[in-house]
Scaffold this active site. Structure first.
Site, short mmCIF file in Angstrom:
data_model
loop_
_atom_site.label_atom_id
_atom_site.label_comp_id
_atom_site.label_asym_id
_atom_site.label_seq_id
_atom_site.Cartn_x
_atom_site.Cartn_y
_atom_site.Cartn_z
N ARG A 18 0.84 -1.20 0.00
CA ARG A 18 0.00 0.00 0.00
C ARG A 18 0.87 1.24 0.00
NH1 ARG A 18 -4.12 -0.37 4.87
NH2 ARG A 18 -2.95 -2.17 5.59
N SER A 107 -8.49 -0.42 -0.64
CA SER A 107 -9.32 -0.87 0.47
C SER A 107 -10.05 0.31 1.11
CB SER A 107 -8.46 -1.63 1.48
OG SER A 107 -9.25 -2.20 2.49
N HIS A 108 -9.84 0.53 2.40
CA HIS A 108 -10.52 1.61 3.14
C HIS A 108 -9.60 2.81 3.35
CE1 HIS A 108 -8.22 -0.73 6.03
NE2 HIS A 108 -8.20 0.34 6.81
N LYS A 117 -3.32 -6.65 -3.22
CA LYS A 117 -3.52 -7.82 -2.37
C LYS A 117 -3.29 -9.07 -3.22
CE LYS A 117 -6.81 -5.60 0.79
NZ LYS A 117 -8.19 -5.58 1.32
N ASP A 246 -16.56 -1.73 2.90
CA ASP A 246 -15.42 -0.86 2.67
C ASP A 246 -15.18 -0.76 1.17
OD1 ASP A 246 -14.40 -3.43 2.32
OD2 ASP A 246 -12.46 -2.93 3.16
N ASP A 248 -13.26 -2.05 -1.04
CA ASP A 248 -13.14 -3.22 -1.90
C ASP A 248 -14.02 -4.37 -1.45
OD1 ASP A 248 -11.59 -3.76 0.38
OD2 ASP A 248 -10.11 -4.93 -0.73
N ASP A 250 -14.31 -6.37 1.07
CA ASP A 250 -13.94 -7.58 1.81
C ASP A 250 -14.28 -7.45 3.30
OD1 ASP A 250 -11.92 -5.82 2.56
OD2 ASP A 250 -10.27 -7.10 1.89
N ARG A 251 -14.85 -6.30 3.69
CA ARG A 251 -15.30 -6.11 5.07
C ARG A 251 -16.75 -5.66 5.08
NH1 ARG A 251 -12.08 -2.20 8.44
NH2 ARG A 251 -12.12 -0.88 6.60
N HIS A 333 -13.76 -8.09 8.76
CA HIS A 333 -13.44 -9.22 7.88
C HIS A 333 -14.12 -10.47 8.47
CE1 HIS A 333 -10.24 -7.37 5.40
NE2 HIS A 333 -9.92 -6.70 6.49
#
Length: 464
Positions: A18, A107-108, A117, A246, A248, A250-251, A333
C-alpha cells in the site's frame, strides 16, 4: 544489464502492498511488482495469474503497469476488470486454470492511496513473502518471457455463488426481509446491484455508482460516522437492518432496526450461533481484539473458540491450519469456510446474515439484545516511532510476565484482570500502537485504561 527496482520501504506491508499514489507508489512500482510476483508463481510451477481492480482513480494506471510486468516475466494474465476483492478471490478459487491472483485496491485507505492484495494457490500471500518481492526487485531477480493476456468476465458467476448462501433457507421468510445496503461508491456497487436484483425481499441501495472520489462518505464501515447515511435509510424506511462495505468489499458493517452498530465480534457471534446449530463442535477463530463474550458464547454453545492474531491474512492462514469453519475480526473481515472458500467477503457475509436471522428466528435487533452488555473502548490508535513500536510492546510483556499477570501474547499483549481485559499491540501496517479494553462496569473500564496508560508511561510513551 539486468533491470533493478527499489520500492519505497513503507509500501511493503505485512498483509499487502500500500502506498500514496505519485509519492510512494507509481507505475514503475506496479511493473516491478508484476515482474517479481510472476517470477514467484513461475518458479512454484504456476503460470496463469488473475488480475482485478477496485474503482480508485489510479487503479487503471496501476493495472496496466502491473499486467505489463507480469507478462514481461512470462506469466499469462486473466483480467477480470473492476470489482470487489472477494470477486478476485472467487475467480482464483473457483477456476481450475488459475494459479494466483492480484487485486489492485486501496481498500478503506484515503482516496489518494492504492495498493495490491495477493493470493497464491488458494493461500494468502503475506509477511516475508511480500518482503521478498522487494528483495527480488532490488536484485533484478526476474524471469524473462512473453506472457499472454485475456479478458474474462466473472461477475455473473460470482453473484450466482453469493446466492448459494441462502440455500435451504425458507424463501417465504426471506421474502419478508427489508434491508438497506450502502456500497459507499466503492467497488461493491455493480455486484451489489446484480445481487439485490435477485435476492428475495425488499432492498434499498445507497451509493452503488463507483466513484474514486468517494463523494458521499469514506468507505470504512468500522467508523460509525460513515454509517450515518445507512442509519438514516434504515430509520426512514423502517427496515429490518442495513449493511455497508469498505472500498473493496472484503469487510462488512451492519446496523440494526434501531440504528445500533453491530460490531465485528458481534456479527461473528451471530454467525457462530447459526453455524454451531448445524455443525456442532465447529472450530471458530476470532482475533485478539474480539470481546471475551464472543469466546464465551462459542464455548457455551459447544463450539471450539480459538483466539488468533489480527490481520486478514493471518486469520485465513490460521483457519486453514486448524480447519476452522468460521473466522472473523473486529475490523469486519468475516471468513466462511463451512460451505464457502474461507476468504473474507463482505457481500457473502451480508447474504449469510440474512440467512442467519431467518434460521435463528430472530431479528438482528433481537440477536443484539440477547448479547451481554459490556463497557469497552473503540480501538485506540496512537502514533509511535517505528523503531519503538514492537520494542515497547516487548517491554510491557516482560514487566507483566515478571509480575505474574495473566497474559496472552499471540499478538501483542492481552491481559486479563478481575476488571476485564485490555490489549496493547503494534500495528503491522502503520507506525502505530493500538489498544482496547473491555469490562463489565464503567468503573472497571476506567481502571483498565489506567493500566494501559501506566504501562505506556513506564516505556516513555503516552496515548496523547
Amino acid at each position: 544489464m539486468t533491470a533493478r527496482h527499489r520500492f519505497d520501504p513503507t509500501i511493503l506491508r505485512e498483509y499487502d502492498i500500500r502506498g500514496v499514489v505519485g509519492i510512494t507508489l507509481c507505475e514503475a512500482d506496479a511493473h516491478a511488482i508484476g515482474r517479481s510476483f510472476a517470477t514467484v508463481v513461475l518458479r512454484e510451477g504456476g503460470r496463469r495469474i488473475v488480475v482485478g481492480c477496485d474503482g480508485r482513480l489510479s487503479s487503471p494506471m496501476l493495472e496496466k503497469a502491473l499486467v505489463a510486468g507480469l507478462t514481461a516475466s512470462g506469466a499469462d494474465v486473466v483480467r477480470i476488470g473492476l470489482g470487489p476483492t472477494p470477486m478476485l478471490y472467487y475467480a482464483e478459487a473457483s477456476a481450475t486454470d488459475i494459479d494466483a491472483g492480484i487485486q489492485i485496491t486501496g481498500s478503506h485507505n484515503p482516496r489518494d492511496h492504492n495498493g495490491f492484495k495477493f493470493v497464491l494457490h488458494g493461500h494468502p500471500f503475506f509477511g516475508a513473502a511480500i518482503q521478498n518481492l522487494g528483495v527480488m526487485a532490488a536484485a533484478g531477480d526476474w524471469e524473462e518471457g512473453a506472457g499472454t493476456c485475456e479478458d474474462r468476465p466473472v461477475l455473473a458467476a460470482y453473484v450466482n455463488r453469493l446466492l448459494e448462501g441462502l440455500a435451504g433457507v425458507d424463501p417465504a421468510r426471506l421474502a419478508a426481509l427489508r434491508i438497506g445496503w450502502d456500497a459507499g461508491n466503492g467497488a461493491a456497487g455493480p455486484a451489489l446491484e446484480r445481487l439485490t436484483a435477485r435476492l428475495p425481499g425488499e432492498h434499498h441501495l445507497l451509493f452503488t455508482d463507483v466513484d474514486g472520489h468517494f463523494p458521499n462518505h469514506h468507505p470504512d464501515p468500522t467508523i460509525e460516522a460513515n454509517l450515518a447515511d445507512l442509519k438514516a435509510l434504515v430509520a426512514r424506511e423502517k427496515l429490518d437492518f442495513g449493511v455497508a462495505f469498505d472500498g473493496d468489499a472484503d469487510r462488512i458493517g451492519a446496523v440494526d432496526a434501531g440504528g445500533r452498530v453491530i460490531w465485528g465480534d458481534q456479527l461473528i457471534a451471530i454467525f457462530a450461533e447459526d453455524i454451531l446449530r448445524r455443525q456442532p463442535g465447529a472450530t471458530i477463530v476470532a482475533d485478539v481484539k474480539a470481546s471475551r463474550t464472543l469466546f464465551d458464547a462459542i464455548a457455551r454453545q459447544g463450539g471450539h473458540p480459538v483466539m488468533g492474531s489480527s490481520g486478514h491474512s493471518l486469520v485465513k492462514a490460521k483457519m486453514k491450519e486448524i480447519d476452522a469453519g468460521l473466522g472473523g475480526e473486529m475490523s469486519g473481515h468475516v471468513f466462511f469456510a463451512d460451505d464457502y472458500y474461507g476468504f473474507d467477503d463482505g457481500l457473502y457475509a451480508a447474504v449469510r446474515l440474512m440467512a442467519a436471522t431467518v434460521r435463528l428466528d430472530r431479528t438482528l435487533a433481537q440477536l443484539r439484545d440477547a448479547m451481554p452488555e459490556t463497557f469497552s473502548t473503540p480501538e485506540l490508535r496512537f502514533p509511535v516511532d517505528r523503531a519503538r513500536k514492537f520494542a515497547a510492546v516487548g517491554e510491557v510483556h516482560a514487566r507483566l510476565a515478571k509480575a505474574g499477570a495473566q497474559v496472552v501474547d499471540i499478538d501483542g499483549v492481552r491481559v486479563t484482570t478481575p476488571d476485564g481485559w485490555w490489549l496493547l499491540r503494534a500495528s503491522n501496517t502503520q507506525d502505530m500502537l493500538t489498544a482496547r479494553a473491555e469490562s463489565d462496569t464503567r468503573e472497571g473500564l476506567e481502571r483498565l485504561i489506567g493500566e494501559i496508560d501506566a504501562q505506556l508511561a513506564l516505556s516513555g510513551l503516552s496515548r496523547a
